[in-house]
Design an enzyme around this catalytic site. Structure first.
Site, PDB file in Angstrom:
ATOM      1  N   ASN A  21       0.861  -1.184   0.000  1.00 53.86           N
ATOM      2  CA  ASN A  21       0.000   0.000   0.000  1.00 53.86           C
ATOM      3  C   ASN A  21       0.897   1.233   0.000  1.00 53.86           C
ATOM      4  O   ASN A  21       1.459   1.603   1.029  1.00 53.86           O
ATOM      5  CB  ASN A  21      -0.917  -0.004   1.228  1.00 53.86           C
ATOM      6  CG  ASN A  21      -1.791   1.236   1.289  1.00 53.86           C
ATOM      7  OD1 ASN A  21      -1.929   1.974   0.316  1.00 53.86           O
ATOM      8  ND2 ASN A  21      -2.394   1.474   2.435  1.00 53.86           N
ATOM      9  N   TRP A  22       1.029   1.861  -1.173  1.00 51.93           N
ATOM     10  CA  TRP A  22       1.912   3.023  -1.300  1.00 51.93           C
ATOM     11  C   TRP A  22       1.299   4.296  -0.720  1.00 51.93           C
ATOM     12  O   TRP A  22       1.974   5.311  -0.625  1.00 51.93           O
ATOM     13  CB  TRP A  22       2.278   3.244  -2.763  1.00 51.93           C
ATOM     14  CG  TRP A  22       3.240   2.226  -3.305  1.00 51.93           C
ATOM     15  CD1 TRP A  22       3.870   1.234  -2.608  1.00 51.93           C
ATOM     16  CD2 TRP A  22       3.683   2.098  -4.660  1.00 51.93           C
ATOM     17  NE1 TRP A  22       4.687   0.503  -3.435  1.00 51.93           N
ATOM     18  CE2 TRP A  22       4.592   1.001  -4.703  1.00 51.93           C
ATOM     19  CE3 TRP A  22       3.402   2.784  -5.839  1.00 51.93           C
ATOM     20  CZ2 TRP A  22       5.215   0.603  -5.891  1.00 51.93           C
ATOM     21  CZ3 TRP A  22       4.030   2.389  -7.021  1.00 51.93           C
ATOM     22  CH2 TRP A  22       4.928   1.308  -7.039  1.00 51.93           C
ATOM     23  N   LYS A  23       0.002   4.241  -0.382  1.00 51.39           N
ATOM     24  CA  LYS A  23      -0.684   5.415   0.171  1.00 51.39           C
ATOM     25  C   LYS A  23      -0.471   6.622  -0.758  1.00 51.39           C
ATOM     26  O   LYS A  23      -0.447   6.457  -1.974  1.00 51.39           O
ATOM     27  CB  LYS A  23      -0.245   5.661   1.612  1.00 51.39           C
ATOM     28  CG  LYS A  23      -0.411   4.412   2.495  1.00 51.39           C
ATOM     29  CD  LYS A  23      -0.203   4.689   3.952  1.00 51.39           C
ATOM     30  CE  LYS A  23      -0.374   3.400   4.741  1.00 51.39           C
ATOM     31  NZ  LYS A  23      -0.292   3.625   6.201  1.00 51.39           N
ATOM     32  N   GLY A  56       2.305   2.823  10.828  1.00 52.43           N
ATOM     33  CA  GLY A  56       3.124   4.015  10.692  1.00 52.43           C
ATOM     34  C   GLY A  56       3.798   4.455  11.970  1.00 52.43           C
ATOM     35  O   GLY A  56       4.417   5.516  12.022  1.00 52.43           O
ATOM     36  N   GLU A  66      -5.418  -4.927  10.669  1.00 47.16           N
ATOM     37  CA  GLU A  66      -4.421  -3.880  10.887  1.00 47.16           C
ATOM     38  C   GLU A  66      -4.688  -3.189  12.219  1.00 47.16           C
ATOM     39  O   GLU A  66      -5.575  -2.343  12.305  1.00 47.16           O
ATOM     40  CB  GLU A  66      -4.435  -2.873   9.731  1.00 47.16           C
ATOM     41  CG  GLU A  66      -5.830  -2.486   9.240  1.00 47.16           C
ATOM     42  CD  GLU A  66      -5.822  -1.242   8.380  1.00 47.16           C
ATOM     43  OE1 GLU A  66      -4.819  -0.996   7.716  1.00 47.16           O
ATOM     44  OE2 GLU A  66      -6.824  -0.514   8.397  1.00 47.16           O
ATOM     45  N   SER A  84       2.869  -2.154  10.253  1.00 50.72           N
ATOM     46  CA  SER A  84       4.319  -1.927  10.275  1.00 50.72           C
ATOM     47  C   SER A  84       5.110  -3.223  10.077  1.00 50.72           C
ATOM     48  O   SER A  84       6.074  -3.508  10.796  1.00 50.72           O
ATOM     49  CB  SER A  84       4.751  -1.234  11.570  1.00 50.72           C
ATOM     50  OG  SER A  84       4.188   0.058  11.655  1.00 50.72           O
ATOM     51  N   GLU A 136      -7.161   4.569   7.734  1.00 53.78           N
ATOM     52  CA  GLU A 136      -7.067   5.988   7.380  1.00 53.78           C
ATOM     53  C   GLU A 136      -8.341   6.467   6.695  1.00 53.78           C
ATOM     54  O   GLU A 136      -8.751   7.620   6.873  1.00 53.78           O
ATOM     55  CB  GLU A 136      -5.831   6.214   6.505  1.00 53.78           C
ATOM     56  CG  GLU A 136      -4.542   6.031   7.294  1.00 53.78           C
ATOM     57  CD  GLU A 136      -3.331   5.678   6.462  1.00 53.78           C
ATOM     58  OE1 GLU A 136      -2.288   5.380   7.062  1.00 53.78           O
ATOM     59  OE2 GLU A 136      -3.428   5.684   5.214  1.00 53.78           O
ATOM     60  N   GLY A 148       2.802  -1.113   4.411  1.00 50.55           N
ATOM     61  CA  GLY A 148       2.764   0.316   4.117  1.00 50.55           C
ATOM     62  C   GLY A 148       4.142   0.866   3.821  1.00 50.55           C
ATOM     63  O   GLY A 148       4.684   0.688   2.734  1.00 50.55           O
ATOM     64  N   GLY A 149       4.739   1.546   4.805  1.00 47.67           N
ATOM     65  CA  GLY A 149       6.001   2.243   4.596  1.00 47.67           C
ATOM     66  C   GLY A 149       7.107   1.381   4.019  1.00 47.67           C
ATOM     67  O   GLY A 149       7.883   1.822   3.161  1.00 47.67           O
ATOM     68  N   HIS A 202      -9.599   0.840   4.854  1.00 49.34           N
ATOM     69  CA  HIS A 202      -8.341   1.084   5.559  1.00 49.34           C
ATOM     70  C   HIS A 202      -8.593   2.042   6.718  1.00 49.34           C
ATOM     71  O   HIS A 202      -9.452   2.920   6.635  1.00 49.34           O
ATOM     72  CB  HIS A 202      -7.291   1.657   4.601  1.00 49.34           C
ATOM     73  CG  HIS A 202      -5.916   1.701   5.178  1.00 49.34           C
ATOM     74  ND1 HIS A 202      -5.494   2.706   6.022  1.00 49.34           N
ATOM     75  CD2 HIS A 202      -4.858   0.864   5.032  1.00 49.34           C
ATOM     76  CE1 HIS A 202      -4.239   2.480   6.371  1.00 49.34           C
ATOM     77  NE2 HIS A 202      -3.830   1.373   5.784  1.00 49.34           N
TER      78      HIS A 202
END
Length: 249
Positions: free
Chosen positions: A9-11, A171, A165, A210, A95, A231-232, A93
């Site tokens: 997930n590059w967001k 994050g 999640e 994470s 977010e 994610g990151g 998600h």
């Protein structure tokens, strides 16, 4: 047997040059241990469609709307998503839930519409730090999944991927221990099994909090963890390749 799936997930990150560098590294580095999927910002779907042509790497969008067309400024119709070769839609998600106020009912409607479009929903569920500390993790996750069960029924979960999640681990650099993650994954599978045991055993449940190369093998080795939503770390080529290659197939 459930095959491991690892999704990136590059967001809201990336540009054409950095995307291409990541994709080239992915194509060269993956050893085939896991199924893989990439969720870029929607503007770059065409780039992925071209770059990933002829590979086994799937891709999808980070969000879509449940109406077919109309005055919904800023939204994507699932027919548009499908036209560009996407296979997956990321739905619910944390977010989207927290920042944009998406409700369980809206998320369930998106899952229903995604299935109707013959695309694969990746349904995100999970609790906040406050909810975990209050001891209501299972209650929160059950409410989120029940909304979708009520809308589409248990049989549909054969075509749904669930991503657990814990919001407190997204994050933040914190990761649920393999045992903590497994506990919730097992609970989710039990929820599905209460409706239909065979479906529960075929549903892939990913961990999304994470995930890093250092933790991937231990997480993926748990009996009810079928991969990761990353994610990151998915923005770092070597890290994401190592996570994917930590899978056991």
């Amino acid at each position: 047997m459930r095959r491991t799936l690892v999704a990136a997930n590059w967001k809201m990150n990336g540009n054409k040059a950095s995307n291409e560098a990541l994709l080239e590294a992915f194509k060269k580095g993956f050893d085939g241990s896991a199924d893989t999927a990439v969720f870029p910002p929607a503007l770059y779907i065409s780039q992925l469609a071209e770059s990933l042509k002829g590979t086994d790497i799937a891709y999808g969008v980070q969000n879509a709307y449940f109406e077919e067309k109309g005055a919904y400024t800023g939204e994507l119709a699932l027919s548009m998503v499908k036209e560009f070769g996407c296979q997956y839609v990321l739905i619910g998600h944390s977010e989207r839930r927290e920042i944009f106020g998406e409700t369980d009912e809206q998320i369930a409607a998106k899952v229903e519409a995604t299935l109707a479009a013959d695309l694969i929903p990746m349904l995100c569920v999970g609790e906040t730090l406050e909810e975990r500390e209050a001891g209501i993790t299972e209650k929160v996750v059950k409410t989120q999944i029940d909304a979708v069960l009520k809308k589409v029924g248990i049989a549909a979960f054969e075509k749904i991927v669930i991503a657990y999640e814990p919001v407190w681990a997204i994050g933040t650099g914190k990761t649920a221990s393999p045992e903590q993650a497994q506990e919730v994954h097992a609970f989710i599978r039990q929820l599905l099994a209460a409706e239909e045991a065979d479906v529960s055993q075929r549903t892939r449940i990913l961990y999304g909090g994470s995930v890093k190369a250092a933790s991937a093998e231990a997480l993926f080795g748990q009996p009810d963890i079928d991969g990761g939503l990353v994610g990151g770390a998915s923005l770092i080529a070597d890290e994401f390749v190592a996570i994917c290659n930590a899978a056991q197939g």
